[in-house]
Every structure is written in C-alpha cells, then in structure tokens.
Design a protein around this motif. Structure first.
Motif, PDB file in Angstrom:
ATOM      1  N   GLY A   1       0.818  -1.213   0.000  1.00 27.62           N
ATOM      2  CA  GLY A   1       0.000   0.000   0.000  1.00 27.62           C
ATOM      3  C   GLY A   1       0.848   1.258   0.000  1.00 27.62           C
ATOM      4  N   ILE A   2       0.182   2.385  -0.238  1.00 27.24           N
ATOM      5  CA  ILE A   2       0.825   3.700  -0.192  1.00 27.24           C
ATOM      6  C   ILE A   2       0.727   4.218   1.239  1.00 27.24           C
ATOM      7  CG2 ILE A   2       0.742   6.081  -1.050  1.00 27.24           C
ATOM      8  CD1 ILE A   2      -0.626   4.919  -3.581  1.00 27.24           C
ATOM      9  N   GLY A   3       1.830   4.718   1.788  1.00 24.26           N
ATOM     10  CA  GLY A   3       1.867   5.189   3.170  1.00 24.26           C
ATOM     11  C   GLY A   3       1.663   6.691   3.288  1.00 24.26           C
ATOM     12  N   PHE A   4       0.866   7.079   4.289  1.00 20.07           N
ATOM     13  CA  PHE A   4       0.583   8.499   4.574  1.00 20.07           C
ATOM     14  C   PHE A   4       0.836   8.786   6.047  1.00 20.07           C
ATOM     15  CE2 PHE A   4      -2.258   6.991   1.277  1.00 20.07           C
ATOM     16  CZ  PHE A   4      -2.179   7.959   0.287  1.00 20.07           C
ATOM     17  N   LYS A   5       1.124  10.048   6.363  1.00 21.34           N
ATOM     18  CA  LYS A   5       1.198  10.449   7.767  1.00 21.34           C
ATOM     19  C   LYS A   5      -0.162  10.239   8.425  1.00 21.34           C
ATOM     20  CE  LYS A   5       2.910  14.637   7.016  1.00 21.34           C
ATOM     21  NZ  LYS A   5       3.465  14.627   5.649  1.00 21.34           N
ATOM     22  N   LYS A   6      -0.178   9.904   9.690  1.00 23.12           N
ATOM     23  CA  LYS A   6      -1.415   9.696  10.427  1.00 23.12           C
ATOM     24  C   LYS A   6      -2.320  10.924  10.318  1.00 23.12           C
ATOM     25  CE  LYS A   6      -1.600   5.669  12.615  1.00 23.12           C
ATOM     26  NZ  LYS A   6      -2.747   4.767  12.461  1.00 23.12           N
ATOM     27  N   GLY A   7      -3.585  10.684   9.941  1.00 22.48           N
ATOM     28  CA  GLY A   7      -4.557  11.757   9.881  1.00 22.48           C
ATOM     29  C   GLY A   7      -4.501  12.616   8.637  1.00 22.48           C
ATOM     30  N   ASP A   8      -3.654  12.246   7.672  1.00 20.89           N
ATOM     31  CA  ASP A   8      -3.514  13.053   6.447  1.00 20.89           C
ATOM     32  C   ASP A   8      -4.623  12.673   5.464  1.00 20.89           C
ATOM     33  OD1 ASP A   8      -2.374  14.952   4.869  1.00 20.89           O
ATOM     34  OD2 ASP A   8      -0.387  14.041   4.818  1.00 20.89           O
ATOM     35  N   LYS A   9      -5.863  12.900   5.866  1.00 19.08           N
ATOM     36  CA  LYS A   9      -7.026  12.362   5.159  1.00 19.08           C
ATOM     37  C   LYS A   9      -7.278  13.015   3.799  1.00 19.08           C
ATOM     38  CE  LYS A   9      -7.892   9.411   8.344  1.00 19.08           C
ATOM     39  NZ  LYS A   9      -7.546   7.992   8.102  1.00 19.08           N
ATOM     40  N   GLU A  10      -7.007  14.324   3.684  1.00 21.11           N
ATOM     41  CA  GLU A  10      -7.266  15.002   2.408  1.00 21.11           C
ATOM     42  C   GLU A  10      -6.381  14.436   1.297  1.00 21.11           C
ATOM     43  OE1 GLU A  10      -6.633  16.538   5.223  1.00 21.11           O
ATOM     44  OE2 GLU A  10      -8.349  17.831   5.695  1.00 21.11           O
ATOM     45  N   LEU A  11      -5.094  14.293   1.597  1.00 19.72           N
ATOM     46  CA  LEU A  11      -4.177  13.744   0.594  1.00 19.72           C
ATOM     47  C   LEU A  11      -4.509  12.280   0.312  1.00 19.72           C
ATOM     48  CD1 LEU A  11      -1.704  14.092  -1.211  1.00 19.72           C
ATOM     49  CD2 LEU A  11      -0.268  13.437   0.725  1.00 19.72           C
ATOM     50  N   GLU A  12      -4.814  11.519   1.335  1.00 20.49           N
ATOM     51  CA  GLU A  12      -5.158  10.104   1.165  1.00 20.49           C
ATOM     52  C   GLU A  12      -6.381   9.951   0.258  1.00 20.49           C
ATOM     53  OE1 GLU A  12      -6.405   6.211   3.887  1.00 20.49           O
ATOM     54  OE2 GLU A  12      -5.527   7.975   4.837  1.00 20.49           O
ATOM     55  N   ALA A  13      -7.394  10.776   0.475  1.00 17.75           N
ATOM     56  CA  ALA A  13      -8.610  10.704  -0.340  1.00 17.75           C
ATOM     57  C   ALA A  13      -8.325  11.076  -1.795  1.00 17.75           C
ATOM     58  CB  ALA A  13      -9.677  11.629   0.238  1.00 17.75           C
ATOM     59  N   ALA A  14      -7.478  12.088  -1.992  1.00 18.88           N
ATOM     60  CA  ALA A  14      -7.151  12.523  -3.353  1.00 18.88           C
ATOM     61  C   ALA A  14      -6.356  11.450  -4.093  1.00 18.88           C
ATOM     62  CB  ALA A  14      -6.360  13.828  -3.306  1.00 18.88           C
TER      63      ALA A  14
END
Length: 273
Positions: free
Chosen positions: A232-245
């Motif tokens: 999977g692609i990793g994101f900082k915790k709580g970085d929901k806007e970027l994750e959704a995009a």
C-alpha cells in the motif's frame, strides 16, 4: 511630576511592545500550524508531490545502468501526480528509516513496495492495497538441501533490513545465521557466490531479479509462500485530504486502464483484471 509622567510613558510603551509581540507570535504560530495541517494543499501550492522510496527494489523501484529511476512504483507515482495536477519528486531513503522520514516530513507519501502490516499501521496510514505480495524463499540452483522452510535450520539466510522478510525469519529458531542487507540486490548476489544458503524476499522483487537473461537458471524459487502481504501507499497519520485525493486518482487510473498497462509492463501480466 515629570519623573512620574516619564515612568508612566515607559510602562505604557513596555505593555504595548509585549502585546505587539504576543500578537505576532500568535499569528506566526497559527500560520505555522496551518501550513502543516493540510498536506494536499501544500502539495498543490508547491506543484510537487514528494515521494519517499528505497531505490534498489526491482521491479518496484530501481536504478538502471544509466542511473535513471525506473519501476512499477515510479510509473504509478508519476501517474498519480499527474492526476493531482502536480509533478512527482522522488526522495531516496534507506528502507529501515523510511517510516520515520515520512513522519518527520521529509516527503509527503511512501510509494516503495511497502507491505501493509499491523505494526506499520500503528505509525502511519495506508491506502487500499495496489499489489498483492508474499514472502518467498530463493536458493542457488543445485542446492538440494533446502526444499522448504523446515530445511532452513542450520543455514545462513539473507533478509532485507527493516523489511517484512526480517520479521518472517524470526519464526525460524534454528537458523545458523541471519544476515541483514540494505539492498535486495546485494543479498541475492551473496547467495549466488555462496555467502548465503537462502534468501527470504518479496515475491515480485525476487522473481524480477532472477528472471534477467544473465541470471536465468542460477536461482531456484521454492513453491512455499511464507506470508500474504498486500502493498500500500503510506501516509502520515490523519492526512485524510491527501489520502482521499490519491485514492481517487488510483481508482481513476484503474478505470482508464493505466494501472493495467503499468502492471503488464513490469510484471508481464495484468494483475488488475
């Protein structure tokens, strides 16, 4: 009277200075916090999506003979960035420290063939899986002493430092020696020259490496799969806007056939059928 008036003026000036500095400090703090709370906004403003990876993990990401960065993740990251209206910038990082580097803000996402594990999910967030992965055992062709994981007892085994291979090998208590490597290519080379008896490695990486013309017939992949590990692609915790995009971009790339083309290019088959 003059002295009293002068004292009052000094006191008022001091109070005014304190209030002014407090106001500036508050604005600076607010501005600083605001710049860190929305990575997607920052990415679009800069026009760049910074991608963290370890560049010796073919076919996911690697350097060719001209030192050009190539691989499945590179093509996917460039396609995702294009969907976001920005360019991808790749930041090379040792895999053992890649999660910490993401958390410290060295880059915006991890796209580096990273397996989704419970331990990693405690530190960062993940996208939905984009590649199914497994840990496999590779030996040098002709070594008939290892036919399954049970035969690793008393042997020297290579794994990637900070990878899930390192976690898997801990299950086998009777291994003679576990050697840890920063680069997958180095452990597979050591296997070939006899410094190791076996290597535990991610399946796409291992199979790609040993399939090249100069290595065909030199390695053997055991049928046993030690784990199931979606990437999977990793994101900082709580970085929901970027994750959704990013999720929206990947779904669009699946629908328009881009992911199928990337899969066929690097795996020789369309894993998204």
């Amino acid at each position: 009277m003059r002295k009293l008036k002068k004292s009052i003026n000094i006191a008022l000036a001091a109070i005014f200075a304190v209030v002014l500095l407090a106001g500036c400090g508050s604005n600076a703090s607010t501005s600083s916090q605001g710049s860190d709370t929305n990575t997607l906004e920052k990415v679009k403003k800069a026009g760049v999506l910074k991608v963290g990876l370890e560049d010796s993990f073919p076919p996911m990401e690697f350097r060719d003979s001209q030192n050009a960065l190539k691989g499945f993740d590179i093509d996917m990251a460039n396609a995702i960035a294009k969907k976001l209206g920005v360019k991808a910038e790749f930041v090379g990082t040792e895999f053992n420290g890649i999660v910490l580097a993401l958390k410290s803000g060295k880059f915006d996402v991890i796209i580096s063939g990273m397996s989704i594990t419970e331990d990693r999910k405690k530190q960062i967030d993940f996208s939905e899986p984009y590649v199914e992965n497994a840990q496999i055992i590779i030996t040098k062709t002709g070594n008939d002493t290892i036919k399954s994981s049970k035969d690793l007892a008393g042997k020297k085994v290579g794994v990637g430092l900070g990878t899930t291979s390192e976690s898997v090998v801990k299950k086998f208590k009777d291994i003679k020696e576990v050697k840890k490597y920063d680069k997958t290519t180095e452990e597979l080379q050591d296997l070939l020259i006899g410094r190791l008896d076996a290597v535990i490695v991610d399946e796409p990486v291992g199979r790609y490496y040993i399939s090249s013309a100069d290595k065909k017939g030199k390695y053997t992949v055991l049928n046993e799969k030690l784990t199931k590990e979606p990437m999977g692609i990793g994101f900082k915790k709580g970085d929901k806007e970027l994750e959704a995009a990013v999720k929206k971009a990947v779904n669009e790339l699946k629908q328009d056939g881009t992911m199928s083309k990337i899969s066929t290019k690097w795996f020789g088959e369309d894993i998204y059928k």
